[in-house]
Design an enzyme around this catalytic site. Sequence first.
Site, PDB file in Angstrom:
ATOM      1  N   ASN A   1       1.450   3.520  -2.497  1.00 44.60           N
ATOM      2  CA  ASN A   1       1.229   4.592  -3.476  1.00 44.60           C
ATOM      3  C   ASN A   1       0.693   5.883  -2.861  1.00 44.60           C
ATOM      4  OD1 ASN A   1      -1.084   2.503  -3.524  1.00 44.60           O
ATOM      5  ND2 ASN A   1      -2.083   4.403  -4.114  1.00 44.60           N
TER       6      ASN A   1
ATOM      7  N   GLY B   1      -0.564   8.015   1.220  1.00 39.95           N
ATOM      8  CA  GLY B   1      -0.655   8.004   2.686  1.00 39.95           C
ATOM      9  C   GLY B   1       0.636   7.624   3.393  1.00 39.95           C
ATOM     10  N   ILE B   2       0.470   6.863   4.464  1.00 41.38           N
ATOM     11  CA  ILE B   2       1.597   6.480   5.326  1.00 41.38           C
ATOM     12  C   ILE B   2       2.616   5.633   4.550  1.00 41.38           C
ATOM     13  CG2 ILE B   2       2.182   5.148   7.399  1.00 41.38           C
ATOM     14  CD1 ILE B   2      -0.715   5.890   8.411  1.00 41.38           C
TER      15      ILE B   2
ATOM     16  N   TYR C   1     -13.464  -3.654  10.942  1.00 41.78           N
ATOM     17  CA  TYR C   1     -12.148  -2.976  10.906  1.00 41.78           C
ATOM     18  C   TYR C   1     -11.391  -3.251  12.212  1.00 41.78           C
ATOM     19  CZ  TYR C   1      -8.533   0.633  10.513  1.00 41.78           C
ATOM     20  OH  TYR C   1      -7.330   1.305  10.458  1.00 41.78           O
TER      21      TYR C   1
ATOM     22  N   GLY D   1       0.847  -1.212   0.000  1.00 41.36           N
ATOM     23  CA  GLY D   1       0.000   0.000   0.000  1.00 41.36           C
ATOM     24  C   GLY D   1       0.867   1.241   0.000  1.00 41.36           C
TER      25      GLY D   1
END
Length: 329
Positions: free
Chosen positions: A52, A54-55, A204, A50
Amino acid sequence: MGCLTDCLCCPLLFWPSIIGLAAYFLRKYMQGGQFTKQTDETGKVFIVTGANTGIGKETVLEIAKRGGTVYMACRDMNRCEKARKDIIQETNNQNIFSRELDLSSLESIRKFAAGFKKEQDKLHVLVNNAGVMHCPKTLTKDGFEMQLGVNHMGHFLLTHLLLDVLKKSAPSRIVNVSSLAHSHGSINTGDLNSEKSYSRIGAYSQSKLANVLFTRELAKRLEGTGVTTNSLHPGAVDTELSRNWKFLKHPLAQLLVKPLQWVLFKTPRNGAQTTLYAALDPALKEVSGLYFSDCKPKDVSAAAQDDKTGKFLWAESEKWTGVNAAKQD
Ligand SMILES: NC(=O)c1ccc[n+]([C@@H]2O[C@H](COP(=O)([O-])OP(=O)(O)OC[C@H]3O[C@@H](n4cnc5c(N)ncnc54)[C@H](OP(=O)(O)O)[C@@H]3O)[C@@H](O)[C@H]2O)c1
């Protein structure tokens, strides 16, 4: 001087100035702990899922600045390639690669791991960062509830497929990006896949609790191998994670929420600090099974310390992802 005092005493200027100053200092405080140690990552190989936005993107950027070779593992290759080019332009580090990884597909995970191993025989740090939050009920390609499927099951399989290369590269690390949301979660042992009932928030929290339980159980199983694993909460960070909260896209909501976010949320750069600490701090070389927040260890919830549930989740995860079969590949 007299003029300044007059201006400040004017209520029209006084209160906005006080509120502005308070907001500024609160924002500074909310940015949290920083990883300030200088390290040289030249010659080390990283995978960040992941990556690409944000964090994840900020994590890659900082590792790239420190000379590391980074594989950006993303599901959308256009967005991944764009982020990769930004990072190369900013750091001049050419050893940044984009590769396709869709954590909602076991086939894609296997393909990514096999492709990586053809290119590299070393992996020093795996950062399991990708995540989805509060999506409507959807299933992964293999029929798993999406949040548990991507956030936990996908990373569970990915980690196992890369364990041999991590062990060969020891000392090496696995960093699992969890969340404070784990503390509101429980593992629904009677309905792990949310088939009988589904709550966006509950699913979540369950997936983020699964990240912590997985980390603790994995740490025990990796004792003596030179591979460590820790999990973390990055803080409340202004990223695209809330993309499923459609009401936030309304202009009125934006008007209200944006200033609050500016004050209370970390920037993505600051949100990446605890991940960088867990991935890079030389002092953590032999530290395993812990949970960090703001670049220091933090206690986890009682549910996250329940070893029986950890073992249940592990056994289920092996069954769902076919990990034993993978070992025989
Ligand atoms: N932001 C916060 O306040 C916060 C708080 C606590 C924990 N966290 C955790 O921090 C991590 C990073 O989140 P973020 O805040 O940076 O969110 P983000 O900006 O939404 O980034 C999430 C990343 O995960 C990727 N992703 C989603 N589904 C995927 C899939 N099926 N396969 C591969 N990649 C996938 C996204 O790719 P696309 O761009 O293609 O969708 C994106 O690159 C997550 O694990 C999240 O739970 C965040």
